[in-house]
Design an enzyme around this catalytic site. Structure first.
Site, PDB file in Angstrom:
ATOM      1  N   VAL A  11       2.603  -7.631   4.522  1.00 35.47           N
ATOM      2  CA  VAL A  11       2.640  -6.897   5.794  1.00 35.47           C
ATOM      3  C   VAL A  11       2.957  -7.833   6.959  1.00 35.47           C
ATOM      4  CG1 VAL A  11       1.183  -5.641   7.446  1.00 35.47           C
ATOM      5  CG2 VAL A  11       1.151  -5.018   5.044  1.00 35.47           C
ATOM      6  N   GLU A 150      -0.438   0.169   8.941  1.00 33.59           N
ATOM      7  CA  GLU A 150       0.928  -0.027   8.459  1.00 33.59           C
ATOM      8  C   GLU A 150       1.180   0.852   7.235  1.00 33.59           C
ATOM      9  OE1 GLU A 150       3.589  -1.729   9.737  1.00 33.59           O
ATOM     10  OE2 GLU A 150       4.450  -0.553   8.123  1.00 33.59           O
ATOM     11  N   CYS A 262      -2.730  -1.748  -2.765  1.00 24.92           N
ATOM     12  CA  CYS A 262      -3.184  -0.743  -1.799  1.00 24.92           C
ATOM     13  C   CYS A 262      -3.902   0.450  -2.421  1.00 24.92           C
ATOM     14  CB  CYS A 262      -2.002  -0.263  -0.966  1.00 24.92           C
ATOM     15  SG  CYS A 262      -1.367  -1.559   0.101  1.00 24.92           S
ATOM     16  N   LYS A 323       5.464  -2.165  -9.494  1.00 26.33           N
ATOM     17  CA  LYS A 323       6.606  -1.261  -9.342  1.00 26.33           C
ATOM     18  C   LYS A 323       7.853  -2.119  -9.155  1.00 26.33           C
ATOM     19  CE  LYS A 323       6.270  -0.448  -4.361  1.00 26.33           C
ATOM     20  NZ  LYS A 323       6.234   0.561  -3.330  1.00 26.33           N
TER      21      LYS A 323
HETATM   22  P1  NAD Z   1      -1.584 -10.461   1.412  1.00 21.61           P
HETATM   23  O1  NAD Z   1      -2.722 -10.764   0.526  1.00 21.61           O
HETATM   24  O2  NAD Z   1      -0.206 -10.459   0.869  1.00 21.61           O
HETATM   25  O3  NAD Z   1      -1.591 -11.423   2.677  1.00 21.61           O
HETATM   26  C1  NAD Z   1      -2.721 -11.676   3.431  1.00 21.61           C
HETATM   27  C2  NAD Z   1      -2.538 -13.029   4.106  1.00 21.61           C
HETATM   28  O4  NAD Z   1      -3.611 -13.222   5.035  1.00 21.61           O
HETATM   29  C3  NAD Z   1      -2.559 -14.203   3.149  1.00 21.61           C
HETATM   30  O5  NAD Z   1      -1.398 -14.989   3.312  1.00 21.61           O
HETATM   31  C4  NAD Z   1      -3.817 -14.984   3.556  1.00 21.61           C
HETATM   32  O6  NAD Z   1      -3.696 -16.370   3.379  1.00 21.61           O
HETATM   33  C5  NAD Z   1      -3.922 -14.608   5.020  1.00 21.61           C
HETATM   34  N1  NAD Z   1      -5.259 -14.807   5.618  1.00 21.61           N
HETATM   35  C6  NAD Z   1      -6.464 -14.525   5.113  1.00 21.61           C
HETATM   36  N2  NAD Z   1      -7.436 -14.853   5.983  1.00 21.61           N
HETATM   37  C7  NAD Z   1      -6.821 -15.341   7.086  1.00 21.61           C
HETATM   38  C8  NAD Z   1      -7.268 -15.830   8.342  1.00 21.61           C
HETATM   39  N3  NAD Z   1      -8.576 -15.844   8.649  1.00 21.61           N
HETATM   40  N4  NAD Z   1      -6.363 -16.274   9.227  1.00 21.61           N
HETATM   41  C9  NAD Z   1      -5.033 -16.241   8.927  1.00 21.61           C
HETATM   42  N5  NAD Z   1      -4.552 -15.775   7.765  1.00 21.61           N
HETATM   43  C10 NAD Z   1      -5.428 -15.328   6.855  1.00 21.61           C
HETATM   44  O7  NAD Z   1      -1.932  -9.016   2.036  1.00 21.61           O
HETATM   45  P2  NAD Z   1      -0.918  -7.827   2.363  1.00 21.61           P
HETATM   46  O8  NAD Z   1      -0.487  -7.180   1.103  1.00 21.61           O
HETATM   47  O9  NAD Z   1       0.065  -8.274   3.362  1.00 21.61           O
HETATM   48  O10 NAD Z   1      -1.931  -6.806   3.077  1.00 21.61           O
HETATM   49  C11 NAD Z   1      -2.514  -7.093   4.322  1.00 21.61           C
HETATM   50  C12 NAD Z   1      -3.230  -5.849   4.811  1.00 21.61           C
HETATM   51  O11 NAD Z   1      -2.287  -4.798   5.008  1.00 21.61           O
HETATM   52  C13 NAD Z   1      -4.252  -5.295   3.838  1.00 21.61           C
HETATM   53  O12 NAD Z   1      -5.302  -4.716   4.562  1.00 21.61           O
HETATM   54  C14 NAD Z   1      -3.488  -4.214   3.102  1.00 21.61           C
HETATM   55  O13 NAD Z   1      -4.316  -3.203   2.596  1.00 21.61           O
HETATM   56  C15 NAD Z   1      -2.617  -3.664   4.215  1.00 21.61           C
HETATM   57  N6  NAD Z   1      -1.369  -3.055   3.777  1.00 21.61           N
HETATM   58  C16 NAD Z   1      -0.661  -3.602   2.754  1.00 21.61           C
HETATM   59  C17 NAD Z   1       0.536  -3.033   2.361  1.00 21.61           C
HETATM   60  C18 NAD Z   1       1.318  -3.600   1.211  1.00 21.61           C
HETATM   61  O14 NAD Z   1       2.220  -2.913   0.723  1.00 21.61           O
HETATM   62  N7  NAD Z   1       1.049  -4.802   0.770  1.00 21.61           N
HETATM   63  C19 NAD Z   1       1.014  -1.883   3.017  1.00 21.61           C
HETATM   64  C20 NAD Z   1       0.282  -1.376   4.089  1.00 21.61           C
HETATM   65  C21 NAD Z   1      -0.916  -1.967   4.452  1.00 21.61           C
END
Ligand code: NAD
Length: 442
Positions: A11, A150, A262, A323
């Site tokens: 995201v 998002e 998710c 997927k």
């Molecule tokens: P991810 O695990 O790919 O990335 C999260 C990132 O946050 C990692 O790089 C991690 O190192 C970093 N992080 C953790 N703690 C931190 C801190 N204190 N300071 C700075 N960076 C930090 O996660 P994602 O898949 O991008 O998802 C993020 C959020 O968005 C989640 O809540 C998820 O549910 C939501 N979301 C994800 C998607 C998806 O398709 N992946 C879609 C919509 C919403």
């Protein structure tokens, strides 16, 4: 305008690159030093179509920066988007520790007014908790909050971000709302689809959306299981219902269950939130339950075919990611299958276009991971398709049969036609398609 993105995962990176593409100055922050070093070397740590190009453009124009120094990044910024992970805790709730830690650091570092936007998926009521953190650690600085969930889909994330169905903004602060309208207007020039609502409704909207989508999948999987017992075909049933405009055609494909970072966690977190408020979300609990069972369906079909004994047999797996068009294997149904096969004593050879690196980290040398789909078939007695990457759609069945010592195909995504398999003389099992094509090959 300068913006900060905290968390450079699926995201955060897409959001950062997307926002920089309309002329905004964006600094992306992560605590993972290796990731930031790689990003600064021009390496995109995830597979997401179109992302590398978008990022390169932002970097080339000096509008997209990467750092581990959140305090420095926050200085002079107008808004901070919190995009950190909110993984599932043992009790099913969302683990908000990263989000709260980031909020605290932002509050301490801010030098003046700043909008703090939660983009991570967070349970209803989280923005209030973030606001309390901002008030405690950044008192008097003019820090505001908004919920801006998002909705992007991995594999199509760049397109979804650049051309969203809608943007949900929940805040009770007028200036913050106006700021977010301004930030998102370039993406919605033809039709302004920013939906303003109160913070809690915005937070719940995200869970309701994922809950509804997961529900459709689990429902179709249940009907598919019934189809197998009564001799009906889920593809026909799907066609029959999807022409009803009240139902529509999206998310009605039976398969091996949903996975990814998710749906599984969000459905469980929603059930957990309900419990906290004495509301039994029975439908969501059932959706989760059905999905847990469905993810074991392919393993069961394989075991049944081999009369429960796969010890020493080589099984080929096509597709590991949850997927196509992503390298994400979090909660992927293929993981459940592979672990089950290994536990039953089978040898597994697997191929995936994008997820081999993640699979290697997960399985080490327990699974033979190959770079070519046909190489996965060598000496195999069964092929299980788990992810519908395009290259699997029209394979050379002659080559498949030549490579395998014996050939049976388990199609977890219903991408093959039963007629084709019958013509090829290949025993075949799909999902919700009667009893499959099973007969003796001579
Ligand atoms: P991810 O695990 O790919 O990335 C999260 C990132 O946050 C990692 O790089 C991690 O190192 C970093 N992080 C953790 N703690 C931190 C801190 N204190 N300071 C700075 N960076 C930090 O996660 P994602 O898949 O991008 O998802 C993020 C959020 O968005 C989640 O809540 C998820 O549910 C939501 N979301 C994800 C998607 C998806 O398709 N992946 C879609 C919509 C919403």
């Amino acid at each position: 305008m300068r913006l900060v993105i905290v968390g450079t995962g699926y995201v955060g990176l897409v959001t950062g690159a997307g926002l920089s593409s309309v002329g905004l100055d964006v600094t992306c922050v992560d605590i993972d030093e290796g990731k930031i070093a790689a990003l600064n070397d021009g390496v995109v740590p995830i597979y997401e179509p179109g992302l590398e190009e978008l990022m390169q453009t932002g970097v080339r124009h000096g509008r997209l920066l990467f750092t581990t120094d959140l305090s420095e990044a926050v200085k002079g910024a107008e808004a901070v988007f919190l995009c950190v992970g909110t993984p599932m805790s043992d009790d099913g709730s969302a683990d908000l520790s990263a989000l709260f830690a980031a909020a605290k650091q932002v509050a301490e570092s801010a030098e003046g007014p700043l909008a703090v936007i939660t983009k991570s998926t967070v349970p209803v009521g989280t923005a209030s908790k973030v606001k309390a953190i901002l008030d405690e650690h950044g008192a008097g600085k003019g820090l505001t909050v908004a919920s801006n969930p998002e909705f992007l889909k991995e594999g199509n994330a760049v397109k979804d971000f650049l051309s969203p169905d809608r943007i949900v903004v929940g805040t009770d602060d007028e200036n913050t709302q106006a700021l977010l309208d301004k930030i998102y207007r370039p993406f919605l020039l033809r039709e302004f689809r920013v939906l303003h609502m109160d913070v809690r409704s915005a937070e719940l909207t995200k869970y309701a959306a994922n809950g509804m989508l997961a529900l459709r999948i689990s429902f179709m999987n249940e009907v598919a299981n019934l189809c197998e017992k009564v001799g009906a075909n889920i593809d026909q049933v799907r066609r029959g219902i999807s022409k009803d405009q009240r139902i529509g055609s999206a998310f009605l494909y039976a398969g091996v269950g949903y996975g990814g970072s998710c749906f599984p966690k969000d459905v469980r977190a929603l059930v957990h939130t309900g419990r906290e408020h004495d509301v039994a979300l029975d439908i969501m609990a059932a959706v989760d339950d059905v999905n847990r069972k469905q993810r074991g369906v392919m393993l069961q079909k394989v075991l049944d075919h081999f009369d429960g004994d796969v010890k020493g047999k080589t099984i080929a797996v096509w597709g590991i990611a949850f997927k196509p068009r992503t390298d994400d294997i979090r909660e992927a149904p293929a993981i459940v299958l592979i672990e089950g096969l290994l536990a039953a004593g089978a040898k597994v050879r697997a191929y995936d276009r994008a997820a081999l690196k993640n699979a290697r980290e997960r399985f080490g040398d327990k699974v033979v991971l190959v770079e070519d789909e046909y190489a996965a078939l060598d000496d195999a007695e069964a092929l299980v398709l788990m992810t519908e990457w395009p290259e699997f759609r029209l394979p050379s069945w002659d080559e498949v049969k030549r490579r395998m010592t014996d050939c049976v195909v388990f199609d977890g995504r219903n991408i093959y036609r039963e007629e084709t398999m019958r013509d090829e003389g290949i025993p075949y099992y799909g999902i919700g398609r009667g009893k499959g094509v099973t007969y003796d090959r001579d």
